[in-house]
Design an enzyme around this catalytic site. Structure first.
Site, PDB file in Angstrom:
ATOM      1  N   TYR A   1      10.969   1.763   8.088  1.00 35.61           N
ATOM      2  CA  TYR A   1       9.859   2.231   7.430  1.00 35.61           C
ATOM      3  C   TYR A   1       9.543   3.754   8.031  1.00 35.61           C
ATOM      4  O   TYR A   1       9.082   4.719   7.547  1.00 35.61           O
ATOM      5  CB  TYR A   1       8.774   1.247   7.650  1.00 35.61           C
ATOM      6  CG  TYR A   1       7.380   1.709   7.528  1.00 35.61           C
ATOM      7  CD1 TYR A   1       6.977   2.492   6.179  1.00 35.61           C
ATOM      8  CD2 TYR A   1       6.554   1.797   8.519  1.00 35.61           C
ATOM      9  CE1 TYR A   1       5.834   2.868   5.873  1.00 35.61           C
ATOM     10  CE2 TYR A   1       5.159   2.342   8.139  1.00 35.61           C
ATOM     11  CZ  TYR A   1       5.020   2.864   7.047  1.00 35.61           C
ATOM     12  OH  TYR A   1       3.489   3.242   6.857  1.00 35.61           O
TER      13      TYR A   1
ATOM     14  N   LEU B   1      -0.535  10.515   3.132  1.00 38.02           N
ATOM     15  CA  LEU B   1      -0.605   9.904   4.343  1.00 38.02           C
ATOM     16  C   LEU B   1       0.643   9.479   5.229  1.00 38.02           C
ATOM     17  O   LEU B   1       1.450   8.980   4.504  1.00 38.02           O
ATOM     18  CB  LEU B   1      -1.621   8.667   4.024  1.00 38.02           C
ATOM     19  CG  LEU B   1      -2.899   8.808   3.351  1.00 38.02           C
ATOM     20  CD1 LEU B   1      -3.442   7.404   3.088  1.00 38.02           C
ATOM     21  CD2 LEU B   1      -3.719   9.671   4.001  1.00 38.02           C
TER      22      LEU B   1
ATOM     23  N   LYS C   1       4.399   5.489  13.270  1.00 41.74           N
ATOM     24  CA  LYS C   1       5.889   4.981  13.054  1.00 41.74           C
ATOM     25  C   LYS C   1       6.672   5.991  12.806  1.00 41.74           C
ATOM     26  O   LYS C   1       7.916   5.822  13.000  1.00 41.74           O
ATOM     27  CB  LYS C   1       6.082   3.615  12.344  1.00 41.74           C
ATOM     28  CG  LYS C   1       5.360   2.636  12.874  1.00 41.74           C
ATOM     29  CD  LYS C   1       5.239   1.496  11.935  1.00 41.74           C
ATOM     30  CE  LYS C   1       4.161   0.145  12.331  1.00 41.74           C
ATOM     31  NZ  LYS C   1       3.110   0.533  12.696  1.00 41.74           N
TER      32      LYS C   1
ATOM     33  N   ARG D   1       0.739   0.591  -9.227  1.00 41.89           N
ATOM     34  CA  ARG D   1       1.617  -0.306 -10.092  1.00 41.89           C
ATOM     35  C   ARG D   1       1.251  -1.425 -10.205  1.00 41.89           C
ATOM     36  O   ARG D   1       1.710  -2.527 -10.802  1.00 41.89           O
ATOM     37  CB  ARG D   1       3.214  -0.073  -9.687  1.00 41.89           C
ATOM     38  CG  ARG D   1       3.527  -0.611  -8.426  1.00 41.89           C
ATOM     39  CD  ARG D   1       4.735  -0.563  -7.707  1.00 41.89           C
ATOM     40  NE  ARG D   1       5.002  -1.238  -6.319  1.00 41.89           N
ATOM     41  CZ  ARG D   1       6.341  -1.030  -5.702  1.00 41.89           C
ATOM     42  NH1 ARG D   1       7.267  -0.394  -6.378  1.00 41.89           N
ATOM     43  NH2 ARG D   1       6.216  -1.572  -4.663  1.00 41.89           N
TER      44      ARG D   1
ATOM     45  N   LYS E   1      -4.566  -5.733  -8.696  1.00 47.38           N
ATOM     46  CA  LYS E   1      -5.581  -4.928  -7.862  1.00 47.38           C
ATOM     47  C   LYS E   1      -6.294  -3.853  -8.632  1.00 47.38           C
ATOM     48  O   LYS E   1      -7.473  -3.747  -8.470  1.00 47.38           O
ATOM     49  CB  LYS E   1      -4.636  -4.285  -6.795  1.00 47.38           C
ATOM     50  CG  LYS E   1      -4.000  -5.223  -5.606  1.00 47.38           C
ATOM     51  CD  LYS E   1      -3.204  -4.354  -4.699  1.00 47.38           C
ATOM     52  CE  LYS E   1      -2.738  -5.432  -3.477  1.00 47.38           C
ATOM     53  NZ  LYS E   1      -1.812  -4.543  -2.690  1.00 47.38           N
TER      54      LYS E   1
ATOM     55  N   THR F   1      -5.133   1.554  -4.958  1.00 46.88           N
ATOM     56  CA  THR F   1      -5.750   0.147  -4.924  1.00 46.88           C
ATOM     57  C   THR F   1      -5.430  -0.524  -3.628  1.00 46.88           C
ATOM     58  O   THR F   1      -5.777  -1.678  -3.273  1.00 46.88           O
ATOM     59  CB  THR F   1      -5.033  -1.009  -5.984  1.00 46.88           C
ATOM     60  OG1 THR F   1      -3.878  -0.916  -5.643  1.00 46.88           O
ATOM     61  CG2 THR F   1      -5.558  -0.532  -7.374  1.00 46.88           C
TER      62      THR F   1
ATOM     63  N   ALA G   1      -1.234   7.843  -0.931  1.00 48.64           N
ATOM     64  CA  ALA G   1      -1.220   6.621  -0.043  1.00 48.64           C
ATOM     65  C   ALA G   1      -0.084   5.640  -0.520  1.00 48.64           C
ATOM     66  O   ALA G   1       0.264   4.736   0.196  1.00 48.64           O
ATOM     67  CB  ALA G   1      -2.472   6.127  -0.141  1.00 48.64           C
TER      68      ALA G   1
ATOM     69  N   SER H   1      -5.864  -0.677   0.829  1.00 51.55           N
ATOM     70  CA  SER H   1      -7.113  -0.659   1.540  1.00 51.55           C
ATOM     71  C   SER H   1      -7.519   0.850   2.134  1.00 51.55           C
ATOM     72  O   SER H   1      -8.847   1.233   1.806  1.00 51.55           O
ATOM     73  CB  SER H   1      -6.861  -1.134   3.036  1.00 51.55           C
ATOM     74  OG  SER H   1      -5.642  -0.498   3.782  1.00 51.55           O
TER      75      SER H   1
ATOM     76  N   LYS I   1       9.023   7.321   6.139  1.00 45.30           N
ATOM     77  CA  LYS I   1       8.035   8.077   6.215  1.00 45.30           C
ATOM     78  C   LYS I   1       8.127   9.444   7.009  1.00 45.30           C
ATOM     79  O   LYS I   1       7.534  10.499   6.683  1.00 45.30           O
ATOM     80  CB  LYS I   1       6.880   7.192   7.078  1.00 45.30           C
ATOM     81  CG  LYS I   1       6.492   6.166   6.263  1.00 45.30           C
ATOM     82  CD  LYS I   1       5.842   6.497   4.878  1.00 45.30           C
ATOM     83  CE  LYS I   1       4.566   7.249   4.829  1.00 45.30           C
ATOM     84  NZ  LYS I   1       3.875   7.771   3.866  1.00 45.30           N
TER      85      LYS I   1
END
Length: 167
Positions: free
Chosen positions: A137, A125, A129, A38, A42, A13, A83, A15, A141
């Site tokens: 973050y 995805l 960063k 979750r 959205k 949900t 995502a 972008s 990732k």
């Protein structure tokens, strides 16, 4: 490639999910697209946006932290786009355990479930960063990226194929 295939998007949900669903529905004839998220509000909004495709879209409430729910949602899925993540740098800095639970443990859960359920391909995805992380973050990732790449060793030559893309 996506014609007559079942695709699941974790964090669907967001972008990326909106743009991906729109693109796939305009250019392919998927059997089904599962929006796994979750956020029920959205999902409600997205259902209303894509009402004309209600036979192609399925909305599953779930969190990548919940391996059992992911496994159930993956039944019959050919491809997964991952995502789902905590993406806001300040939120991850102030809630480091939550970032780890979602971005790292969630990746492990999804990898295990995809292997167990025989998903053909998984694309995770990433973010710029994660290249040389300067914050939590990016660090989570980076670990997630490495987990998805390493998962190919677990799946073998004929098993699930894992890839990571950065955009």
């Amino acid at each position: 490639m996506l014609n007559n295939k079942t695709i699941m998007i974790t964090g669907g949900t967001g972008s990326f999910g909106h743009h991906f669903v729109e693109y796939v529905l305009q250019h392919y004839e998927p059997q089904k697209i599962i929006i796994y998220s979750r956020d029920e509000f959205k999902q409600f909004n997205m259902q209303n946006t894509y009402k004309r495709y209600d036979k192609k879209l399925r909305f599953f409430i779930g969190d990548v932290r919940d391996k059992e729910r992911i496994s159930r949602a993956l039944h019959g899925v050919d491809y997964v786009i991952h995502a789902a993540a905590l993406k806001q740098v300040p939120a991850c800095e102030y809630n480091p355990m939550e970032a780890i639970k979602t971005n790292i443990n969630g990746a492990c859960n999804l990898i295990d479930a995809c292997l167990d359920m025989g998903v053909k391909k998984v694309i995770a995805l990433s973010t710029d960063k994660s290249v040389s992380p300067a914050n939590l973050y990016g660090s989570t990732k980076m670990v997630s990226d490495k987990l998805f790449a390493a998962a190919n060793a677990y799946s073998g030559a004929e098993g699930t194929k894992f890839a990571v893309v950065r955009y």
